[in-house]
Design an enzyme around this catalytic site. Sequence first.
Site, short mmCIF file in Angstrom:
data_model
loop_
_atom_site.label_atom_id
_atom_site.label_comp_id
_atom_site.label_asym_id
_atom_site.label_seq_id
_atom_site.Cartn_x
_atom_site.Cartn_y
_atom_site.Cartn_z
N GLU A 104 -47.30 -16.11 -31.71
CA GLU A 104 -46.62 -14.82 -31.67
C GLU A 104 -46.26 -14.36 -33.07
OE1 GLU A 104 -43.26 -15.56 -29.07
OE2 GLU A 104 -44.47 -16.94 -27.88
N GLU A 159 -39.57 -6.98 -26.37
CA GLU A 159 -38.77 -7.89 -25.53
C GLU A 159 -37.33 -7.83 -26.00
OE1 GLU A 159 -38.30 -12.69 -24.57
OE2 GLU A 159 -39.98 -11.97 -25.77
#
Length: 421
Positions: A225, A336
């Site tokens: 990520e 997120e």
Amino acid sequence: MGFRFRNVKMKKFKGLWFFLWLFMVNFCYASRLGMETQNLQIKNQLSRLNKTPLKSIKSPDGDIIDCVHVNNQPAFDHPLLKNHTIQMRPNYHPEGPVFYDSKISSKEKGNKKPITQLWHLNGKCPEGTVPIRRTKEEDILRASSVESFGKKNQKTIPKPNSVEIDFASQTGHEHAIAFVEGGEYYGAKATINVWDPKIQEGNEFSLSQVWILAGTFGVDLNSIEAGWQVSPDLYGDRNTRFFTYWTSDAYQATGCYNLLCSGFIQINNEIAIGASIAPLSDYAASQFDITILLWKDPKEGNWWMQFGNDKVLGYWPASLFSYLAESSSSIQWGGEVVNSQSDGMHTTTQMGSGHFPEEGFGKSSYFKNIQIVDGENKLRDPQNLQIFTTQSNCYNVNLGQSGLWGNYFYYGGPGRNPNCP
């Protein structure tokens, strides 16, 4: 008779006090021993993370950036990398269409002043070193334990079209993403504009990133990520920072943020992972973005990362992974947040700019020029791109496509609002 009764009571009273005294002595001893153990753990952790620098730079935001010799970085503490030979450049770079600013309208172009990091104002690291944000004792003390420092909670990533979405929302993690799945993917690319979302509680965060995924959620997920985030718990402030994460076992024992464990091997001396980004986008004003490219080297199998159009930062060795040693089965792009519901209501923590996708350019957050890397090491438009959001009244995502931005989407939102109580 009365004297004997009072004597018995006095003996019981003294016995009780002796028991309480003994308990307190043992409690204080155990507490002191626990503190000494924790202090030793923190000291050892700091010693592992903060390698001896050749030069140190004080950033205007309070960070200290250590310029560490490339061969002395934390990556080589990993047991699988003890005898690893650094790959100083990738064997192959993905090929494909490039989106040039000269073809973009002045409105969509925004302010093209290059993104930098705040520590650059006070110096730079010499060749042969890598910049590493120094970890402080207070950073570790903010974590729930020394062992959990630098790690995500398990199961913080949703798997589209599965029960993991429900679990993710139950644990307080909310998402607004675009994704592809079901194929074999060897990398991903996107340009993301950078904001400073407001965070309600210190244990919450807001991030925007690219996920490279393979394996089973909650069991043996492999994930790489990269993006930007605001995380008071992790950094001790509310600055917007460039970050990375990796795991090979669904966030259970392996992996961490940035360079807070051994694994990622950095070769670049300009970008410090975990450091603040500047400048940032302003609502209805100048827009600033970063470009992130992640790809698998077809020859060595290592997963490389590039920041911007020319800064190849380093790689995650193939030996760290199981499924990603072959390919990715899903790519995700998006935002997120953590919704702790600390006051019994939805958090006001913002995602992206804190504004819904419908507001468009200059007001909402975007991912543009979204591409995947195929098995021939070519950058291509993703096929069958889908979207998912946990609660669209709180945070949402809208897809689009144009000749200037390729595949893109606007995303984000304010969190709590009249339609998201």
